[in-house]
Every structure is written in C-alpha cells, then in structure tokens.
Design an enzyme around this catalytic site. Structure first.
Site, PDB file in Angstrom:
ATOM      1  N   HIS A   1       0.835  -1.208   0.000  1.00 52.38           N
ATOM      2  CA  HIS A   1       0.000   0.000   0.000  1.00 52.38           C
ATOM      3  C   HIS A   1       0.869   1.257   0.000  1.00 52.38           C
ATOM      4  CE1 HIS A   1      -4.187  -1.649   1.055  1.00 52.38           C
ATOM      5  NE2 HIS A   1      -3.415  -2.668   0.704  1.00 52.38           N
TER       6      HIS A   1
ATOM      7  N   ASP B   1      -5.728   6.113   2.619  1.00 51.64           N
ATOM      8  CA  ASP B   1      -5.942   4.752   2.142  1.00 51.64           C
ATOM      9  C   ASP B   1      -7.362   4.315   2.504  1.00 51.64           C
ATOM     10  OD1 ASP B   1      -5.816   1.853   1.941  1.00 51.64           O
ATOM     11  OD2 ASP B   1      -3.642   2.016   2.096  1.00 51.64           O
TER      12      ASP B   1
HETATM   13  C1  UDX Z   1      -0.270  -6.749  -0.491  1.00 50.98           C
HETATM   14  C2  UDX Z   1      -1.241  -7.864  -0.916  1.00 50.98           C
HETATM   15  O1  UDX Z   1      -0.724  -9.131  -0.644  1.00 50.98           O
HETATM   16  C3  UDX Z   1      -1.612  -7.698  -2.351  1.00 50.98           C
HETATM   17  O2  UDX Z   1      -2.405  -8.767  -2.772  1.00 50.98           O
HETATM   18  C4  UDX Z   1      -2.351  -6.396  -2.456  1.00 50.98           C
HETATM   19  O3  UDX Z   1      -2.823  -6.220  -3.765  1.00 50.98           O
HETATM   20  C5  UDX Z   1      -1.446  -5.279  -2.034  1.00 50.98           C
HETATM   21  O4  UDX Z   1      -0.967  -5.509  -0.713  1.00 50.98           O
HETATM   22  P1  UDX Z   1       2.089  -7.710  -1.496  1.00 50.98           P
HETATM   23  O5  UDX Z   1       1.703  -9.077  -1.132  1.00 50.98           O
HETATM   24  O6  UDX Z   1       3.340  -7.213  -0.959  1.00 50.98           O
HETATM   25  O7  UDX Z   1       0.917  -6.654  -1.227  1.00 50.98           O
HETATM   26  O8  UDX Z   1       2.157  -7.742  -3.115  1.00 50.98           O
HETATM   27  P2  UDX Z   1       2.221  -6.641  -4.214  1.00 50.98           P
HETATM   28  O9  UDX Z   1       0.960  -5.872  -4.291  1.00 50.98           O
HETATM   29  O10 UDX Z   1       2.623  -7.328  -5.439  1.00 50.98           O
HETATM   30  O11 UDX Z   1       3.355  -5.624  -3.750  1.00 50.98           O
HETATM   31  C6  UDX Z   1       4.688  -5.993  -3.587  1.00 50.98           C
HETATM   32  C7  UDX Z   1       5.569  -4.816  -3.887  1.00 50.98           C
HETATM   33  O12 UDX Z   1       6.871  -5.114  -3.424  1.00 50.98           O
HETATM   34  C8  UDX Z   1       5.672  -4.533  -5.378  1.00 50.98           C
HETATM   35  O13 UDX Z   1       5.620  -3.122  -5.592  1.00 50.98           O
HETATM   36  C9  UDX Z   1       7.028  -5.082  -5.759  1.00 50.98           C
HETATM   37  O14 UDX Z   1       7.680  -4.370  -6.794  1.00 50.98           O
HETATM   38  C10 UDX Z   1       7.794  -4.941  -4.478  1.00 50.98           C
HETATM   39  N1  UDX Z   1       8.840  -5.963  -4.386  1.00 50.98           N
HETATM   40  C11 UDX Z   1       8.510  -7.276  -4.235  1.00 50.98           C
HETATM   41  C12 UDX Z   1      10.155  -5.572  -4.489  1.00 50.98           C
HETATM   42  O15 UDX Z   1      10.451  -4.390  -4.651  1.00 50.98           O
HETATM   43  N2  UDX Z   1      11.117  -6.518  -4.399  1.00 50.98           N
HETATM   44  C13 UDX Z   1      10.855  -7.829  -4.227  1.00 50.98           C
HETATM   45  O16 UDX Z   1      11.797  -8.611  -4.144  1.00 50.98           O
HETATM   46  C14 UDX Z   1       9.495  -8.219  -4.138  1.00 50.98           C
END
Ligand code: UDX
Length: 460
Positions: free
Chosen positions: A22, A117
């Site tokens: 977020h 948010d």
């Molecule tokens: C959470 C929820 O799980 C997701 O489903 C929802 O839509 C948003 O909140 P998350 O699980 O972390 O998020 O997944 P995602 O939304 O894909 O966000 C991950 C972020 O971390 C992305 O911006 C990605 O670029 C970043 N990231 C991930 C990195 O910078 N490096 C990494 O190694 C892995």
C-alpha cells in the site's frame, strides 16, 4: 475549527496503510502530485519509519510519522492480532494525524487535503475535523473493490455457496475460487473481511475517490463505479522512469521494508540471454507452506530454465535442504530485489507471481507475461483477470489439497515461456504496457484526472 490559511502550493497529507503493497502505490501517486506542483507529506507509522529509514528510502517526498499505538513492534506486537490492532490504530492514528495537521498549520505550511488509504476510513474524519478536502485512495483493483462493495451493500450474501449466482456489475461471471479470499472464506479472518468491507462505510462522503487503475484496463467497471462516486482513475502507480519518463528525480521507486540485493541479481541477469529467465516472487507478505515451497522449487528446477527467485529471509528455511546446491547453475535465490528493474530487464521471460495488485500492474506495465499463483486476499481475482480478461498469462491450478504441484509449475512455466499461448500472452502484455504508458503520459486518461484533482486543490 476554522480552516487555516494555506501556503501558495497546495499541501496534501498522504496516509497509506502501513504495508509495503500500500505504501508503494501511494508514494508513487505522491510523486505525480509533486511533479504537478503540490507539496506532499507522506504520513507513515513510526514502526514503518524505523524499519525503512534505516534501509533504503530516498525520495523527494517528505515523510512525517504518526503512531498506530505499536511504535516498536507494529501490527505483530498486537497480541490480539488485527482485531486489536485496527481499532487501536484508528484511535491513536486519528489523534497523531490530527497532531500533524496542527503542526503544519503552526509552521505556516497548512494542510489542504488528506489523501487516505481506503483501509483507513477514519482519515476522512480527521479531514472533516479541520475542514480539509478528503480523498480516499483505493490501492487495489476496481474489480476487487466492486466485489467488496457488493458485500457491503448486501447484494453478495456471505457465505457464498456453490449455488450462489455470483453477479457483480461490470465483472465477468465468477466462480467462488475467483473471489478475494476474505469473501470466499469469510470465516478465515473476520477482522480483515470487516476491514475491506468497511472501506465503503463513508466513501460516499469523500470529495474524491481515487483508484489505482486506468480507464482501458477496467473500462466497464470504472464506468459503473463512476456513476455512484466521484471516481477518478490515477494509475498505474508505476514510477515514471519505467513508463512515461517525465519525472526526473525518480531514481528510488519506493520504501523498501526489506533490503534489496541489487548488484547480485542485476549482474546475474546481465549474463543471461533475452527472455531466458523466469522471475519468481510472492510479494512482501505471503507465507507459503513447506510442501508448497518444495513443489515450486522442483517445478522450477525441472523446467530447466534459469530462474531468479525472491524468497524472503523468513521464508528461506522452508527451501528444500539440498536445493541451492543442486540449482546453483540455473537458479539464483535472493531475499529481496529491485523488482521493477528486474521486470524491465531484457533477460526476463516470465513472472511467476502471487498476483498482488502491485506486482500485476508492474508486470502488465512492463509487458511481462505471468504465471499466476494466487495465495490469498485480492490475488485470486487478479489472477482471474490476468488469464481470462487480459490474456496475459495462465493461472496455475491447485490439486484437491489446494497445492500447486511441481508438474503444474513446470507445465505453466513452459507454456508461458515457449508455448503458442505464451506468445499470445506476451503480445497482450506488450499491448497493455503501451496502454499503461498512454494513460499516465501527458494528456492520458489518468494524467488528466490527476490534473483535475490538482486544479481543484489550487482553487479550494
Ligand atoms: C499486499 C497484498 O498481498 C496484495 O495482494 C495487495 O494487492 C497489495 O498488498 P504484497 O503481497 O506485498 O501486497 O504484493 P504486491 O501488491 O505485489 O506488492 C509488492 C511490492 O513489493 C511490489 O511493488 C514489488 O515491486 C515490491 N517488491 C517485491 C520488491 O520491490 N522486491 C521484491 O523482491 C518483491
């Protein structure tokens, strides 16, 4: 309370829910606002501040802290879980956010608007207390938001059963397995179901409803939702340097709660040929079972492709014991990476992803086809769209125990990397990437919406 006189530049206080998925989109939106002449202050919890400021934050956006009541340990310090954490955050967060508004007023730099948010609807109460503009920001897809809204308004009655006819305006026919996990398994984590449904309790009172999507991506949906709220699409919130390239200062793309191992993985990718590497990541929160990790590990190995796999430090003990020794020649496991740089790298052929909304938008914007392996929350619905609506990838199927077996991992990777369907997925991914650029570029649909938001702030 009387509205304080404002400085020349309008000033927005941006309040993300304190998790990586977020903070990233709201930070990127903040950068777009700053680029258009708005002063932005990001209000993050002390706990997140402590974690990230020691780490990798560097951005033009100023940061101030508020408290969630758990400055040392964050949500995990709440012994009663989210059921305890969220009301406390609301109570302490409202007060400390109000304190920030007062502080800026006293400094001669008054706040004009709170962009909060949707997970934190009390942001609007604080805005109203001071007579400020209140803009709610939905970080997830409109499809998912619309499902939650139809739970809120009683159209979708929970629990869903096999006999439920799942119809939601603007969405294709959905199976239970396509629904967000808080809706398909409502008994699993009631505080989170309450959180996502409560997003709509006061949305009708907000001055703006901002969504992290773009017109052509969810056309029917956004048109439907715009009939009931002052909805504006402002996404995708991908750093400008990867899309329209109009913002100069965009070297660092986000707050990293985890430390990226930039050099190691980028150098490793540089040595690979075009489209030869499978990138694998399950985001910042998902916790996979040991058995599932094992199936993924051997599925990747058996596919015979190079792979770059992000396994967070806390997840690494779940890797099969001899895995790294066996895969050292064709795999690299890192605990975190600069995901956008990785996805933008010419060596990446596909992305095995949990389908978090940010990861989905990032892959889509950079034209990378996906193997979707949703774990929970909104990811199941995102995976449905990736495969059936946007034609950008395949969704790995689970067995009767809910596990994706190694043969399925291998098969899906092969299909996207080398099959006919994979070629079509890549073509579609490129098309969506172009449409994403069009939306945020000068005069694009999202860009115009941000202009309109800023213009109204300047006048207010
Ligand atoms: C959470 C929820 O799980 C997701 O489903 C929802 O839509 C948003 O909140 P998350 O699980 O972390 O998020 O997944 P995602 O939304 O894909 O966000 C991950 C972020 O971390 C992305 O911006 C990605 O670029 C970043 N990231 C991930 C990195 O910078 N490096 C990494 O190694 C892995």
């Amino acid at each position: 309370m009387e509205k304080p006189k404002r400085a020349q530049r309008p000033h927005c206080l941006v309040l993300p829910h304190p998790i990586q998925g977020h903070i990233n989109p709201m930070l990127q939106f903040s950068k777009r606002l700053e680029h258009k002449g708005v002063k932005v202050t990001l209000a993050i919890t002390q706990f997140i501040f402590n974690k990230t400021m020691n780490g990798t934050y560097s951005s033009s956006i100023s940061v101030e802290t508020i408290s969630d009541g758990y400055d040392q340990g964050g949500p995990e310090a709440a012994s009663g879980g989210y059921e305890e954490y969220l009301p406390r955050f609301r109570e302490v967060g409202s007060k400390t956010l109000a304190g920030l508004v007062v502080k800026f007023g006293n400094m001669g730099c008054p706040v004009d608007c709170i962009v909060y948010d949707a997970f934190l609807p009390w942001g609007l109460d604080v805005a109203r207390e001071f007579g400020l503009v209140g803009a709610v920001f939905f970080t997830q897809s409109c499809a998912v938001d619309n499902i939650y809204y139809h739970v809120y308004n009683g159209h979708l009655k929970l629990p869903l059963t096999e006999r439920t006819n799942i119809t939601v305006p603007g969405l294709p026919p959905l199976e239970i397995s396509d629904m967000p996990s808080f809706v398909s398994v409502p008994q699993a984590y009631p505080p989170l179901l309450k959180l996502v449904v409560n997003q709509f309790a006061n949305v009708g009172e907000a001055d703006w409803v901002l969504c992290n999507t773009f017109q052509k991506l969810e056309e029917e949906l956004v048109d439907w939702m715009a009939k009931i709220w002052p909805l504006r699409k402002i996404g995708p919130t991908i750093p400008s340097m990867y899309l329209d390239k109009r913002l100069q200062d965009d070297k660092e793309y986000g707050f990293s709660i985890f430390k990226p191992k930039t050099d190691a993985c980028m150098k490793w990718l540089d040595q690979r040929s075009n489209g030869s590497v499978v990138y694998v990541s399950f985001g910042s929160l998902a916790q996979l079972g040991v058995d599932q990790m094992e199936e993924i590990a051997w599925g990747l190995k058996n596919s015979n492709y190079y792979f770059l796999w992000v396994v967070r430090a806390t997840e690494q003990p779940k890797l099969p014991k001899n895995f790294m020794a066996e895969t050292v020649l064709n795999g690299l496991v890192v605990s975190w990476c600069p995901q956008l740089d990785v996805l933008a790298h010419r060596a990446i052929g596909c992305f095995v992803t949990h389908s978090g909304w940010n990861s989905t938008l990032e892959a889509l914007s950079l034209g990378v086809p996906m193997v979707a392996m949703p774990q929970s929350t909104d990811q199941t619905t995102n995976a449905k769209y990736v495969m059936d609506v946007w034609g950008m990838g395949v969704r790995a199927q689970c067995d009767e125990r809910g596990m994706v077996r190694r043969e399925e991992v291998e098969g899906c990777v092969r299909e996207v990397m080398e099959g006919e369907r994979g070629k079509e997925n890549r073509r579609n991914a490129m098309k969506w990437g172009e449409l994403a650029i069009e939306a945020v570029d000068e005069g694009g649909s999202s860009d115009k919406n941000i202009d309109e938001f800023v213009a109204k702030l300047v006048k207010s």
